[in-house]
Enzyme design. Structure first.
Site, PDB file in Angstrom:
ATOM      1  N   HIS A  99       0.835  -1.206   0.000  1.00 54.00           N
ATOM      2  CA  HIS A  99       0.000   0.000   0.000  1.00 54.00           C
ATOM      3  C   HIS A  99       0.872   1.260   0.000  1.00 54.00           C
ATOM      4  O   HIS A  99       0.508   2.286   0.570  1.00 54.00           O
ATOM      5  CB  HIS A  99      -0.956  -0.030   1.193  1.00 54.00           C
ATOM      6  CG  HIS A  99      -0.267  -0.026   2.532  1.00 54.00           C
ATOM      7  ND1 HIS A  99       0.566  -1.025   2.949  1.00 54.00           N
ATOM      8  CD2 HIS A  99      -0.303   0.877   3.534  1.00 54.00           C
ATOM      9  CE1 HIS A  99       1.029  -0.743   4.151  1.00 54.00           C
ATOM     10  NE2 HIS A  99       0.521   0.411   4.521  1.00 54.00           N
ATOM     11  N   ASP A 102      -0.650   4.705  -0.408  1.00 53.74           N
ATOM     12  CA  ASP A 102      -1.352   5.205   0.778  1.00 53.74           C
ATOM     13  C   ASP A 102      -0.365   5.784   1.788  1.00 53.74           C
ATOM     14  O   ASP A 102      -0.647   6.786   2.442  1.00 53.74           O
ATOM     15  CB  ASP A 102      -2.160   4.084   1.442  1.00 53.74           C
ATOM     16  CG  ASP A 102      -3.244   3.536   0.548  1.00 53.74           C
ATOM     17  OD1 ASP A 102      -3.662   4.239  -0.388  1.00 53.74           O
ATOM     18  OD2 ASP A 102      -3.684   2.395   0.786  1.00 53.74           O
TER      19      ASP A 102
END
Length: 192
Positions: A99, A102
């Site tokens: 991720h 993010d």
């Protein structure tokens, strides 16, 4: 435009705590060492980091989703809304993260809204031991009015606003990406 006052922080801060898997133990040790100081603040953490810290510290930690499942984005939204005053994020620079966008977005939004960020133990030590942690602090917020005006103008005809009861509902934001079969200028490049 210069930054403007508007981010008054009280003596009781809201602290976001995040750690990647190989850094969770490091954050837990740091938090345990600073337990008395952290207990004076409101703590928010992503996923298993929150559970670990709650167990280690014996204090309540508001737990968000796991980072890869949206916890980093939840924390970023809280920063944007002015609900997080300080971010302690022990990230692992030696391991790829699924991720990663993010993670980058969370760090970016912390800079956008001018909140203190510690990405390692040494910086976290400096932040938590600062005299500013125990008192009020007037944080300067950047003035983004020009940016908002440039990027959030409605796309429709202002005369149509009356039909919507005065509400402005942009049908296509000015900064929307073109369709994959068109160039930014609108020319068709699709198979045809």
């Amino acid at each position: 435009m210069p930054p403007t006052p508007g981010g008054s922080l009280t003596a009781r801060k809201s602290i976001g705590l995040v750690a990647h898997d190989h850094k969770k133990e490091d954050l837990a040790q740091w938090a345990k060492f600073n337990q008395d100081l952290l207990a004076k603040h409101d703590l928010y953490a992503t996923g298993t980091t929150g559970t670990l810290l709650e167990r280690e510290l014996g204090v309540s930690v508001a737990k968000l989703k796991s980072g890869p499942l949206g916890g980093d984005q939840q924390l970023g939204a809280m920063i944007s809304d002015g609900r997080i005053d300080l971010l302690i994020f022990f990230w692992d620079p030696l391991e790829p993260q699924p991720h990663e966008p993010d993670v980058k977005a969370l760090l970016r939004i912390a800079v956008v809204w001018n909140i203190p960020v510690a990405c390692n133990r040494a910086t976290a030590d400096f932040l938590i031991s600062s005299p500013l942690m125990s008192g009020e602090y007037e944080r300067y917020l950047p003035d983004y009015e020009d940016y908002i005006r440039r990027h959030d103008e409605p796309a429709g005809d202002p005369k149509d606003d009356a039909a919507l009861g005065g509400a402005v509902v942009p049908l296509r934001p000015r900064h929307a990406r073109p369709s994959p079969d068109r160039t930014p200028g609108g020319e068709n490049i699709g198979n045809g």
